[in-house]
Design an enzyme around this catalytic site. Structure first.
Site, PDB file in Angstrom:
ATOM      1  N   GLY A  44     100.225  38.716  27.906  1.00 21.97           N
ATOM      2  CA  GLY A  44      99.133  38.416  26.977  1.00 21.97           C
ATOM      3  C   GLY A  44      99.510  37.230  26.102  1.00 21.97           C
ATOM      4  N   GLY A  93     107.396  43.001  29.362  1.00 20.71           N
ATOM      5  CA  GLY A  93     107.368  42.947  30.826  1.00 20.71           C
ATOM      6  C   GLY A  93     107.981  41.645  31.316  1.00 20.71           C
ATOM      7  N   THR A  94     107.622  40.569  30.634  1.00 17.35           N
ATOM      8  CA  THR A  94     108.134  39.243  30.993  1.00 17.35           C
ATOM      9  C   THR A  94     109.655  39.223  30.958  1.00 17.35           C
ATOM     10  OG1 THR A  94     106.151  38.271  30.030  1.00 17.35           O
ATOM     11  CG2 THR A  94     108.038  36.796  30.334  1.00 17.35           C
ATOM     12  N   ILE A 110     102.181  39.544  19.738  1.00 13.85           N
ATOM     13  CA  ILE A 110     101.625  39.979  18.454  1.00 13.85           C
ATOM     14  C   ILE A 110     102.117  41.386  18.117  1.00 13.85           C
ATOM     15  CG2 ILE A 110      99.551  38.550  18.690  1.00 13.85           C
ATOM     16  CD1 ILE A 110      98.022  41.243  19.234  1.00 13.85           C
ATOM     17  N   ASP A 111     102.666  42.091  19.122  1.00 11.71           N
ATOM     18  CA  ASP A 111     103.075  43.482  18.894  1.00 11.71           C
ATOM     19  C   ASP A 111     104.422  43.612  18.158  1.00 11.71           C
ATOM     20  OD1 ASP A 111     100.807  44.337  20.176  1.00 11.71           O
ATOM     21  OD2 ASP A 111     101.787  44.643  22.116  1.00 11.71           O
ATOM     22  N   ARG A 136      81.370  54.469   2.618  1.00 11.15           N
ATOM     23  CA  ARG A 136      81.601  55.003   3.970  1.00 11.15           C
ATOM     24  C   ARG A 136      83.091  55.135   4.290  1.00 11.15           C
ATOM     25  NH1 ARG A 136      77.360  50.875   6.823  1.00 11.15           N
ATOM     26  NH2 ARG A 136      75.615  52.314   7.021  1.00 11.15           N
ATOM     27  N   MET A 153      95.340  46.074  17.301  1.00 16.33           N
ATOM     28  CA  MET A 153      96.023  46.058  18.607  1.00 16.33           C
ATOM     29  C   MET A 153      97.416  46.692  18.543  1.00 16.33           C
ATOM     30  SD  MET A 153      95.130  42.649  20.755  1.00 16.33           S
ATOM     31  CE  MET A 153      93.835  42.773  21.986  1.00 16.33           C
ATOM     32  N   GLY A 154      97.852  47.214  19.661  1.00 19.82           N
ATOM     33  CA  GLY A 154      99.167  47.851  19.761  1.00 19.82           C
ATOM     34  C   GLY A 154      99.042  49.201  20.435  1.00 19.82           C
ATOM     35  N   ARG A 201      94.690  37.815  18.689  1.00 22.18           N
ATOM     36  CA  ARG A 201      95.633  36.963  19.434  1.00 22.18           C
ATOM     37  C   ARG A 201      95.180  35.514  19.452  1.00 22.18           C
ATOM     38  NH1 ARG A 201      96.384  40.443  24.692  1.00 22.18           N
ATOM     39  NH2 ARG A 201      95.560  38.589  25.686  1.00 22.18           N
TER      40      ARG A 201
END
Ligand code: F6P
Length: 357
Positions: A11, A113-114, A135-136, A171, A178-179, A284
């Site tokens: 990503g 993963g990379t 970004i994680d 409200r 993300m994550g 991102r």
């Protein structure tokens, strides 16, 4: 003469271009002659020999540009050793292209993963230098990844905006950050934006504790509640399921994501009006923040230095405020998660933030 192959994989995030520029500027400012081969769309470009020859000029004017000038794709590590649909051995193909172009090394920018694939290529005898993007912020071996701070800024802005409308309407608002596996982004954006409840994959929640916090705020006269929920937030009940059972549950969940499930439960149990906002891939996108520009430039420059010194097999990381060289084998295959006992979590709790635990 140095022949460098470069690729961005997984990503995208902000400051990929800034990091590549840092590498190339450092090399171009040395006495060494340099040839740069930019592989397109991640490992796919290396596998299928899809590349562009680039010069220093191609890396000018990209410091502030989001995305990646090389393109990227996800090439899952778990299938990297399987043949492709035409029977091609992907690892052998990457090695062949590397040798055919007589590369001195590969500069690989990516996340978890990379890094597994980068480490595999290192074990296969290729010279590799990597840079930690995501970004994680979940890469092992570095206190920080580039892209993270920019994403914190965007997620924080999103929650800030939600704050004013939530307050006006009284409200409960859920903002999904993300994550999937880790909660660094949610934790930091949540604290930065004054969220009342933060739900992370690392700290399973109990919906009744979440509701307790909403009701406590009600009693104290606060008409609204902001909940920052990580994509991978998980209930205590679901945390007890096996990996397979959880996958099945998520597949059959009648909601688009965990946030909608939480919203439905709160609505059902309290009768309160709940809204969900998902900033998604905005987190991102766009220009890297100034911190990431500086950080990625520093990382890139150290990667250039490694290449000039013929030092390979390292990820350039960041530890205790210093740029460091971390052996790839120490990085690959490990996740840096939020420790539920970390001081940042304890401090957030002291501020009155609930983690629903
Ligand atoms: O790159 C990390 C990340 O943005 C995660 O935070 C998110 O869960 C995932 O990627 C989304 O992936 P994709 O872009 O493939 O939808």
């Amino acid at each position: 003469m140095k022949r460098i192959g470069m690729l961005t994989s997984g990503g995208d995030c902000q400051a990929l271009n800034a990091a590549m520029r840092g590498v190339v500027k450092t090399l171009c400012h040395s006495k060494e002659e340099v040839e740069i081969y930019g592989f397109l769309d991640g490992y796919r470009g290396l596998i299928y020999g899809n590349f562009q020859m680039l010069t220093g000029n191609d890396f000018s004017g990209i410091l502030t540009k989001g995305g990646t000038i090389l393109g990227t794709s996800r090439t899952p590590f778990k299938t990297i050793q399987d043949p492709d649909e035409n029977g091609l051995n992907k690892v052998e193909a990457m090695k062949q292209n590397y040798h055919k172009l007589q590369l001195d090394c590969l500069v690989i920018l990516g996340g978890n993963g990379t890094h597994k694939t980068a480490n595999l290529l290192r074990k296969e005898g290729l010279n590799v230098v990597t840079l930690p993007k995501t970004i994680d912020n979940d890469l092992w071996g570095t206190d920080m990844t580039f892209g993270f701070q920019s994403a914190v800024d965007i997620a924080t802005d999103a929650i800030d905006c939600i704050h004013t409308t939530a307050a006006s309407h009284g409200r409960v608002f859920i903002v999904e950050v993300m994550g999937h596996k880790v909660g660094w982004l949610t934790l930091n954006a949540g604290i930065a934006s004054g969220a009342d409840i933060i739900l992370l994959p690392e700290i399973p929640y109990d919906i009744d504790r979440v509701i307790d916090k909403i009701e406590e705020r009600d009693k104290n006269g606060s008409r609204f509640t902001i909940i920052a929920v990580a994509e991978g937030a998980i209930s205590k009940k679901d945390a007890k399921l096996s990996k397979k059972e959880l996958k099945e549950k998520i597949k059959n969940r009648p909601y688009p994501s965990v946030s909608y499930e939480i919203a439905a439960k709160i609505q059902e149990k309290t009768g309160r009006e709940v809204r969900v906002t998902v900033p998604g891939h905005m987190q991102r996108g766009g220009s890297p923040c100034p911190y990431d520009r500086v950080f990625a430039s520093r990382l890139g420059s150290e990667a250039g230095k490694l290449i000039l010194e013929n030092e390979y097999g390292f990820m350039v990381g960041y530890k205790n405020r210093e740029i460091v060289r971390v052996p790839l084998e120490e990085v690959a295959g490990k996740l840096k998660m939020v420790d539920p006992d970390a001081s940042i979590v304890k401090e957030a709790k002291l501020l009155g933030i609930s983690f629903g635990d």
